[in-house]
Write a protein that holds these residues in place. Structure first.
Motif, PDB file in Angstrom:
ATOM      1  N   GLN A  57       0.835  -1.202   0.000  1.00  0.00           N
ATOM      2  CA  GLN A  57       0.000   0.000   0.000  1.00  0.00           C
ATOM      3  C   GLN A  57       0.874   1.258   0.000  1.00  0.00           C
ATOM      4  O   GLN A  57       0.564   2.235  -0.683  1.00  0.00           O
ATOM      5  N   THR A  58       1.954   1.220   0.756  1.00  0.00           N
ATOM      6  CA  THR A  58       2.869   2.364   0.782  1.00  0.00           C
ATOM      7  C   THR A  58       3.456   2.607  -0.604  1.00  0.00           C
ATOM      8  O   THR A  58       3.521   3.755  -1.077  1.00  0.00           O
ATOM      9  N   LEU A  59       3.868   1.514  -1.286  1.00  0.00           N
ATOM     10  CA  LEU A  59       4.409   1.654  -2.641  1.00  0.00           C
ATOM     11  C   LEU A  59       3.356   2.205  -3.596  1.00  0.00           C
ATOM     12  O   LEU A  59       3.649   3.076  -4.426  1.00  0.00           O
ATOM     13  N   LEU A 103       0.734   4.031  -2.801  1.00  0.00           N
ATOM     14  CA  LEU A 103       0.510   5.436  -2.461  1.00  0.00           C
ATOM     15  C   LEU A 103       1.669   6.308  -2.944  1.00  0.00           C
ATOM     16  O   LEU A 103       1.456   7.422  -3.433  1.00  0.00           O
ATOM     17  N   GLU A 104       2.894   5.794  -2.814  1.00  0.00           N
ATOM     18  CA  GLU A 104       4.044   6.566  -3.308  1.00  0.00           C
ATOM     19  C   GLU A 104       3.974   6.741  -4.816  1.00  0.00           C
ATOM     20  O   GLU A 104       4.274   7.822  -5.338  1.00  0.00           O
ATOM     21  N   ARG A 105       3.555   5.666  -5.547  1.00  0.00           N
ATOM     22  CA  ARG A 105       3.406   5.773  -7.005  1.00  0.00           C
ATOM     23  C   ARG A 105       2.320   6.788  -7.372  1.00  0.00           C
ATOM     24  O   ARG A 105       2.513   7.606  -8.271  1.00  0.00           O
ATOM     25  N   ARG A 106       1.187   6.710  -6.670  1.00  0.00           N
ATOM     26  CA  ARG A 106       0.099   7.657  -6.940  1.00  0.00           C
ATOM     27  C   ARG A 106       0.541   9.090  -6.641  1.00  0.00           C
ATOM     28  O   ARG A 106       0.232  10.017  -7.393  1.00  0.00           O
ATOM     29  N   LEU A 107       1.261   9.244  -5.526  1.00  0.00           N
ATOM     30  CA  LEU A 107       1.776  10.563  -5.174  1.00  0.00           C
ATOM     31  C   LEU A 107       2.724  11.079  -6.250  1.00  0.00           C
ATOM     32  O   LEU A 107       2.655  12.246  -6.654  1.00  0.00           O
TER      33      LEU A 107
END
Length: 127
Positions: free
Chosen positions: A28-30, A32-36
């Motif tokens: 999920q962190t990855l 979210l980082e990609r979306r960010l």
């Protein structure tokens, strides 16, 4: 010993749950980082587009300002030329009127002289 094995099995299960939870959290962190990053890229594209548009608008306005200045200079030049042309035409018209007036005065003088001669001749004939 059985309770110890049960406790070990329970701890292994908890470790697996924590490991699974950690893996899901990392995924999920990855995500979210990609979306960010995608959002940041989108913002950068919009900023670049805005700057390009602003620069283009500034160039357009600058070009229009220069064009207005050039047109104003051309209008002033045309006004000067028009005034000079009108002044020259007025002077030429005055010269032509003066010449016509002089010619008319000479013609009138010649006509009066001719008329005087004719009157004299008529008086001589009638006498």
């Amino acid at each position: 010993e059985a309770s110890l094995q049960q406790e070990v099995a329970s701890l292994h299960a908890q470790v697996r749950e924590l490991t699974d939870h950690q893996s899901r959290s990392q995924e999920q962190t990855l995500l979210l980082e990609r979306r960010l990053q995608e959002m940041q890229d989108g913002v950068n594209v919009m900023k670049d587009s805005f700057h390009d548009s602003t620069a283009g608008l500034a160039e357009t306005l600058s070009g229009e300002r220069e064009e207005r200045q050039q047109l104003a200079a051309q209008v002033q030049l045309l006004q000067k030329q028009l005034r000079a042309g009108l002044d020259a035409q007025r002077a030429e018209t005055h010269r032509a009127l003066d010449q016509a007036s002089e010619s008319l005065a000479r013609a009138q003088g010649a006509s009066e002289t001719e008329l005087s001669k004719l009157r004299g001749a008529a008086a001589t004939l009638t006498a």
